[in-house]
Design a protein around this motif. Structure first.
Motif, PDB file in Angstrom:
ATOM      1  N   SER A  71       0.863  -1.192   0.000  1.00  0.00           N
ATOM      2  CA  SER A  71       0.000   0.000   0.000  1.00  0.00           C
ATOM      3  C   SER A  71       0.893   1.234   0.000  1.00  0.00           C
ATOM      4  CB  SER A  71      -0.903  -0.003   1.242  1.00  0.00           C
ATOM      5  OG  SER A  71      -1.753   1.127   1.242  1.00  0.00           O
ATOM      6  N   ARG A  72       0.721   2.089  -1.005  1.00  0.00           N
ATOM      7  CA  ARG A  72       1.587   3.265  -1.164  1.00  0.00           C
ATOM      8  C   ARG A  72       0.760   4.542  -1.194  1.00  0.00           C
ATOM      9  NH1 ARG A  72       4.245   2.187  -6.629  1.00  0.00           N
ATOM     10  NH2 ARG A  72       2.341   0.961  -6.942  1.00  0.00           N
ATOM     11  N   PRO A  73       1.325   5.648  -0.696  1.00  0.00           N
ATOM     12  CA  PRO A  73       0.585   6.916  -0.704  1.00  0.00           C
ATOM     13  C   PRO A  73       0.835   7.711  -1.987  1.00  0.00           C
ATOM     14  CG  PRO A  73       2.581   7.185   0.572  1.00  0.00           C
ATOM     15  CD  PRO A  73       2.569   5.751   0.087  1.00  0.00           C
ATOM     16  N   ARG A  74      -0.160   8.516  -2.324  1.00  0.00           N
ATOM     17  CA  ARG A  74      -0.011   9.415  -3.470  1.00  0.00           C
ATOM     18  C   ARG A  74      -0.903  10.636  -3.243  1.00  0.00           C
ATOM     19  NH1 ARG A  74       1.529   9.135  -8.947  1.00  0.00           N
ATOM     20  NH2 ARG A  74       0.511  10.731 -10.197  1.00  0.00           N
ATOM     21  N   ASN A  75      -0.335  11.822  -3.425  1.00  0.00           N
ATOM     22  CA  ASN A  75      -1.096  13.074  -3.319  1.00  0.00           C
ATOM     23  C   ASN A  75      -1.536  13.518  -4.709  1.00  0.00           C
ATOM     24  OD1 ASN A  75      -0.815  13.302  -0.506  1.00  0.00           O
ATOM     25  ND2 ASN A  75       1.128  14.364  -0.692  1.00  0.00           N
ATOM     26  N   VAL A  76      -2.823  13.804  -4.824  1.00  0.00           N
ATOM     27  CA  VAL A  76      -3.375  14.224  -6.120  1.00  0.00           C
ATOM     28  C   VAL A  76      -4.021  15.601  -5.945  1.00  0.00           C
ATOM     29  CG1 VAL A  76      -4.935  13.666  -8.006  1.00  0.00           C
ATOM     30  CG2 VAL A  76      -3.823  11.826  -6.722  1.00  0.00           C
TER      31      VAL A  76
END
Length: 266
Positions: A71-76
């Protein structure tokens, strides 16, 4: 004789090196938290998802494509419009991972950079759809509701591409410069209105105090007039005696001597 022995050893070593190279190229590792998809030059992408561990393949025919399934984070970040046509800047923080069973389809239809292609696109689309139903006031007061609706819609949309969203949170919500100026002007107007209301209330209190004081003075004058009418000159003489007594007391406490003329009322 010795020459033949060395030649035999050399041929054996060469064969062993070739065999070792073939064996090494036929092995590949899948680390913890990762999965592999096999691309076959003759049959294309296989439907099998390879688990963690060391595995065999056919050299030069098959190629492993490794996917990170953590599980990886990503800012959009997205800029969209509210119901009352105000610009809204929103940043979503998304924790995602690919569904392991969907990896062959993801690789075939989207590619290895699936997160770059899918997440910004569906996030922008869903945010615009959700935010368009709220005006700027509700976006601020009902932020939790907006975040929950975006999370539900985005999770459903990502599932169609084989992605699992573990968490979706709205980390930033800001409005355009025009709206900020309007809010500041409104706050200033409210402060001025409060100040004016305070001034009006203070003036009313002062007016009431003046009316009460005037009534008190009028009542005192009336009582004095009544007393004079009843007691006559006796009341005046009593007030003179009281004043003289007070003056005498004050002089007794002072070091300054004072000579009174004969005939003085003191």
């Amino acid at each position: 004789m010795a020459t033949k022995v060395f030649e035999s050893i050399g041929k054996f070593g060469l064969a062993l090196a070739v065999a070792g190279g073939v064996m090494n190229s036929a092995l590949y590792n899948v680390d913890a938290g990762h999965r592999a998809v096999i691309f076959d030059r003759f049959h294309g992408v296989q439907d099998i998802v390879v688990e963690e561990g060391t595995h065999f393949l056919i050299p030069w025919v098959q190629k492993p494509i490794i996917f990170d399934c953590h599980s990886r984070p990503r800012n959009v970040p997205v800029i969209t419009g509210s119901k009352d046509l105000q610009n809204v800047s929103i940043t979503l923080r998304i924790f995602f991972q690919p569904a392991a069973s969907q990896l062959p389809r993801i690789f075939t239809s989207i590619g290895e950079d699936y997160d770059e292609r899918v997440l910004p696109s569906i996030t922008t689309e869903i945010l615009k759809s959700v935010v368009a139903h709220f005006d700027t006031g509700k976006l601020t007061t009902q932020r939790e509701l907006v975040s929950r609706q975006v999370s539900n819609d985005l999770t459903e949309g990502a599932a169609t591409f084989g992605l699992i969203l573990n968490d979706v949170s709205l980390t930033q919500l800001t409005f355009g410069k025009e709206f900020t100026e309007v809010v500041e002007a409104k706050q200033l107007a409210q402060q001025e209105a409060e100040k004016a209301r305070f001034v009006v209330e203070k003036a009313e209190q002062q007016k009431k105090a003046a009316i009460i004081s005037a009534k008190g003075d009028s009542k005192a004058a009336e009582l004095s007039a009544n007393s004079l009418a009843t007691a006559g000159d006796g009341l005046i003489e009593l007030r003179k005696l009281e004043a003289a007594e007070d003056i005498a007391y004050q002089l007794s406490r002072s070091r300054t001597s004072l000579t009174c003329r004969r005939g003085s009322p003191f």
